[in-house]
Design a protein around this motif. Structure first.
Motif, PDB file in Angstrom:
ATOM      1  N   GLY A  38       0.791  -1.219   0.000  1.00 43.10           N
ATOM      2  CA  GLY A  38       0.000   0.000   0.000  1.00 43.10           C
ATOM      3  C   GLY A  38       0.823   1.268   0.000  1.00 43.10           C
ATOM      4  N   PHE A  39       2.047   1.232  -0.540  1.00 43.37           N
ATOM      5  CA  PHE A  39       2.926   2.400  -0.448  1.00 43.37           C
ATOM      6  C   PHE A  39       2.481   3.498  -1.409  1.00 43.37           C
ATOM      7  CE2 PHE A  39       5.695  -1.050   1.104  1.00 43.37           C
ATOM      8  CZ  PHE A  39       5.931  -0.544   2.375  1.00 43.37           C
ATOM      9  N   SER A  40       2.293   4.678  -0.853  1.00 44.20           N
ATOM     10  CA  SER A  40       1.739   5.788  -1.616  1.00 44.20           C
ATOM     11  C   SER A  40       2.725   6.931  -1.813  1.00 44.20           C
ATOM     12  CB  SER A  40       0.477   6.313  -0.920  1.00 44.20           C
ATOM     13  OG  SER A  40       0.711   6.526   0.460  1.00 44.20           O
ATOM     14  N   ALA A  41       3.874   6.882  -1.157  1.00 44.57           N
ATOM     15  CA  ALA A  41       4.884   7.935  -1.324  1.00 44.57           C
ATOM     16  C   ALA A  41       6.246   7.379  -0.929  1.00 44.57           C
ATOM     17  CB  ALA A  41       4.551   9.165  -0.489  1.00 44.57           C
ATOM     18  N   MET A  42       7.301   7.968  -1.522  1.00 45.02           N
ATOM     19  CA  MET A  42       8.663   7.490  -1.261  1.00 45.02           C
ATOM     20  C   MET A  42       9.641   8.651  -1.368  1.00 45.02           C
ATOM     21  SD  MET A  42      10.793   4.478  -3.283  1.00 45.02           S
ATOM     22  CE  MET A  42      10.811   5.338  -4.866  1.00 45.02           C
ATOM     23  N   HIS A  43      10.664   8.623  -0.517  1.00 40.66           N
ATOM     24  CA  HIS A  43      11.770   9.593  -0.571  1.00 40.66           C
ATOM     25  C   HIS A  43      13.076   8.818  -0.577  1.00 40.66           C
ATOM     26  CE1 HIS A  43      14.398  12.986   0.421  1.00 40.66           C
ATOM     27  NE2 HIS A  43      14.943  12.187   1.324  1.00 40.66           N
ATOM     28  N   SER A  55       2.684   4.304   3.805  1.00 41.16           N
ATOM     29  CA  SER A  55       1.614   3.514   3.213  1.00 41.16           C
ATOM     30  C   SER A  55       0.265   4.112   3.561  1.00 41.16           C
ATOM     31  CB  SER A  55       1.677   2.072   3.718  1.00 41.16           C
ATOM     32  OG  SER A  55       1.071   1.945   4.992  1.00 41.16           O
ATOM     33  N   ASP A  56      -0.763   3.654   2.840  1.00 44.05           N
ATOM     34  CA  ASP A  56      -2.093   4.177   3.106  1.00 44.05           C
ATOM     35  C   ASP A  56      -2.757   3.507   4.308  1.00 44.05           C
ATOM     36  OD1 ASP A  56      -2.672   1.760   1.918  1.00 44.05           O
ATOM     37  OD2 ASP A  56      -3.339   2.646   0.024  1.00 44.05           O
ATOM     38  N   ARG A  57      -1.970   2.757   5.079  1.00 38.09           N
ATOM     39  CA  ARG A  57      -2.416   2.292   6.396  1.00 38.09           C
ATOM     40  C   ARG A  57      -1.703   3.041   7.517  1.00 38.09           C
ATOM     41  NH1 ARG A  57      -2.969  -4.351   6.004  1.00 38.09           N
ATOM     42  NH2 ARG A  57      -4.783  -4.391   4.580  1.00 38.09           N
ATOM     43  N   GLY A  58      -1.079   4.165   7.173  1.00 43.84           N
ATOM     44  CA  GLY A  58      -0.420   4.967   8.189  1.00 43.84           C
ATOM     45  C   GLY A  58       0.866   4.378   8.711  1.00 43.84           C
ATOM     46  N   MET A  59       1.576   3.612   7.882  1.00 43.39           N
ATOM     47  CA  MET A  59       2.860   3.030   8.270  1.00 43.39           C
ATOM     48  C   MET A  59       3.991   3.811   7.604  1.00 43.39           C
ATOM     49  SD  MET A  59       1.999   0.427  10.197  1.00 43.39           S
ATOM     50  CE  MET A  59       3.438  -0.667  10.239  1.00 43.39           C
ATOM     51  N   ILE A  60       5.140   3.853   8.278  1.00 40.65           N
ATOM     52  CA  ILE A  60       6.329   4.478   7.701  1.00 40.65           C
ATOM     53  C   ILE A  60       7.486   3.484   7.753  1.00 40.65           C
ATOM     54  CG2 ILE A  60       6.947   5.606   9.896  1.00 40.65           C
ATOM     55  CD1 ILE A  60       8.041   7.933   8.113  1.00 40.65           C
ATOM     56  N   PHE A  80      10.088  -0.284  10.524  1.00 40.34           N
ATOM     57  CA  PHE A  80       8.775  -0.304   9.887  1.00 40.34           C
ATOM     58  C   PHE A  80       7.739  -0.239  10.998  1.00 40.34           C
ATOM     59  CE2 PHE A  80       5.525  -2.889   7.289  1.00 40.34           C
ATOM     60  CZ  PHE A  80       5.054  -1.761   6.649  1.00 40.34           C
ATOM     61  N   ALA A  81       7.067   0.903  11.124  1.00 44.53           N
ATOM     62  CA  ALA A  81       6.185   1.115  12.267  1.00 44.53           C
ATOM     63  C   ALA A  81       5.061   2.072  11.885  1.00 44.53           C
ATOM     64  CB  ALA A  81       6.979   1.677  13.445  1.00 44.53           C
ATOM     65  N   ALA A  82       4.066   2.140  12.749  1.00 41.58           N
ATOM     66  CA  ALA A  82       2.955   3.059  12.532  1.00 41.58           C
ATOM     67  C   ALA A  82       3.409   4.496  12.778  1.00 41.58           C
ATOM     68  CB  ALA A  82       1.797   2.711  13.467  1.00 41.58           C
ATOM     69  N   ILE A  83       2.920   5.403  11.956  1.00 40.34           N
ATOM     70  CA  ILE A  83       3.195   6.828  12.161  1.00 40.34           C
ATOM     71  C   ILE A  83       2.477   7.279  13.429  1.00 40.34           C
ATOM     72  CG2 ILE A  83       2.813   9.134  11.223  1.00 40.34           C
ATOM     73  CD1 ILE A  83       2.894   7.869   8.426  1.00 40.34           C
ATOM     74  N   ARG A  84       3.202   7.990  14.267  1.00 38.01           N
ATOM     75  CA  ARG A  84       2.589   8.553  15.481  1.00 38.01           C
ATOM     76  C   ARG A  84       1.894   9.846  15.089  1.00 38.01           C
ATOM     77  NH1 ARG A  84       6.674   8.383  20.499  1.00 38.01           N
ATOM     78  NH2 ARG A  84       4.682   8.800  21.543  1.00 38.01           N
ATOM     79  N   SER A  97      -2.144   7.895   4.980  1.00 35.18           N
ATOM     80  CA  SER A  97      -1.033   8.769   4.581  1.00 35.18           C
ATOM     81  C   SER A  97      -0.763   8.603   3.095  1.00 35.18           C
ATOM     82  CB  SER A  97       0.215   8.455   5.408  1.00 35.18           C
ATOM     83  OG  SER A  97       0.455   7.067   5.484  1.00 35.18           O
ATOM     84  N   GLU A  98      -0.628   9.725   2.375  1.00 36.07           N
ATOM     85  CA  GLU A  98      -0.518   9.688   0.922  1.00 36.07           C
ATOM     86  C   GLU A  98       0.711  10.397   0.378  1.00 36.07           C
ATOM     87  OE1 GLU A  98      -2.281   8.039  -1.169  1.00 36.07           O
ATOM     88  OE2 GLU A  98      -3.885   7.320   0.131  1.00 36.07           O
ATOM     89  N   GLY A  99       1.144  11.490   0.980  1.00 30.95           N
ATOM     90  CA  GLY A  99       2.277  12.251   0.476  1.00 30.95           C
ATOM     91  C   GLY A  99       3.397  12.314   1.498  1.00 30.95           C
ATOM     92  N   LEU A 100       4.636  12.484   1.018  1.00 31.10           N
ATOM     93  CA  LEU A 100       5.814  12.486   1.886  1.00 31.10           C
ATOM     94  C   LEU A 100       6.820  13.499   1.368  1.00 31.10           C
ATOM     95  CD1 LEU A 100       7.672  11.084   4.092  1.00 31.10           C
ATOM     96  CD2 LEU A 100       8.391   9.542   2.251  1.00 31.10           C
ATOM     97  N   ALA A 101       7.370  14.292   2.280  1.00 29.91           N
ATOM     98  CA  ALA A 101       8.441  15.226   1.927  1.00 29.91           C
ATOM     99  C   ALA A 101       9.428  15.282   3.082  1.00 29.91           C
ATOM    100  CB  ALA A 101       7.881  16.622   1.652  1.00 29.91           C
TER     101      ALA A 101
END
Length: 289
Positions: A38-43, A55-60, A80-84, A97-101
């Motif tokens: 479900g990865f929606s953004a990458m840096h 990911s769109d499950r709120g994981m980073i 690999f964990a949930a975004i706080r 979560s969809e975008g990353l910067a």
């Protein structure tokens, strides 16, 4: 029906060889973890090795890409964990979560659908929500802040997946440290939705778009000089036909050791067994193009 299938097959064979960017390679990433995908953004880091993905499950995810010449040979996951987030626990539908910067100092920002917002992540506590633009409240529920990018001056830019109408351009909002303003607009092609963005080492904005025709995905990237206002069409860097790649949603732009601009993209497999998590790379041989 046969004519439609034939047309799709013909489209899938088009190579877009006249575009500035050429296909370099693709890597299918497989991990035995129910939360993986479900990865929606990458840096990517400046050297193309360090990777952060959301990911769109709120994981980073944080890790390192292994390369042999121009080919990706593996990815090592360090964390690999949930975004706080800024929300209480127990609201998974609001963790989309969809975008990353990532700023030059390492500060990480994430944009969300569900509850439309942009967060500044914290290494040791809940995230901080940036002020909203008034237009955020009117964005479509599953087509909100899909793309997030940051320029060399540390200014954030965000864009929605849908513009509100097939003939309406996408707004590009810029955060100046206190609030969001409409910086400019980019044209919308009815066949594509906006799904990712990043600033390249040339200072220009690269926008990833996705099309879906009911049987497969197609992708393209457009590049924009930074105007002060108005509506821009940009330059198509590549256009991949149906079935060439999976559902590409995240993009990171960097310069390799051969002084080539690389467009690295990741696909969202929607946690669907017939799709795959794929890292795809295109290259622009002449960085001055």
């Amino acid at each position: 029906m046969r004519a439609a299938i034939a047309l799709c097959l013909l489209t899938a064979c088009a190579d877009g060889s006249d575009a500035p960017a050429r296909f370099l390679g693709a890597y299918t990433w497989q991990v035995e973890d129910a939360e993986f995908g479900g990865f929606s953004a990458m840096h990517l880091s400046d050297d193309g090795i360090g990777v952060i993905a959301v990911s769109d499950r709120g994981m980073i995810l944080r890790g390192r890409i292994e390369r042999q010449d121009d080919a990706i040979t593996g990815v090592q996951i360090d964390d690999f964990a949930a975004i706080r987030t800024d929300l209480p626990a127990g609201q998974p539908s609001m963790r989309d979560s969809e975008g990353l910067a990532v700023a030059p100092d390492g500060t990480t920002y994430v944009s969300f659908e569900g509850i439309t917002r942009v967060l500044r992540l914290s290494p040791d506590g809940p995230a901080t929500r940036l002020p909203d633009h008034p237009a955020f409240a009117d964005l479509q529920a599953n087509a909100a802040l899909e793309a997030l990018a940051i320029d060399a001056q540390g200014r954030l830019y965000t864009m929605p997946e849908k513009s509100g109408g097939l003939d309406l351009p996408f707004p590009v909002w810029r955060f100046d440290g206190t609030g969001w303003q409409t910086a400019f607009h980019i044209t919308r092609d009815p066949g594509f939705l906006l799904v990712g963005a990043d600033f390249g080492p040339d200072g220009r904005l690269y926008v990833l778009e996705r099309g879906f025709n009911g049987i497969g995905f197609r992708s393209r990237v457009r590049r924009f000089d930074m105007p002060s206002s108005g509506t821009r069409t940009g330059e198509v860097m590549f256009a991949a036909p149906v079935w060439r790649h999976d559902n590409l949603e995240g993009i990171s732009v960097w310069r390799d050791e051969q002084d080539r601009t690389r467009l690295s993209m990741i696909s969202d497999d929607n946690f669907f067994r017939l799709q795959r998590t794929e890292i795809v790379e295109y290259v622009i041989e002449n960085p001055l193009q």
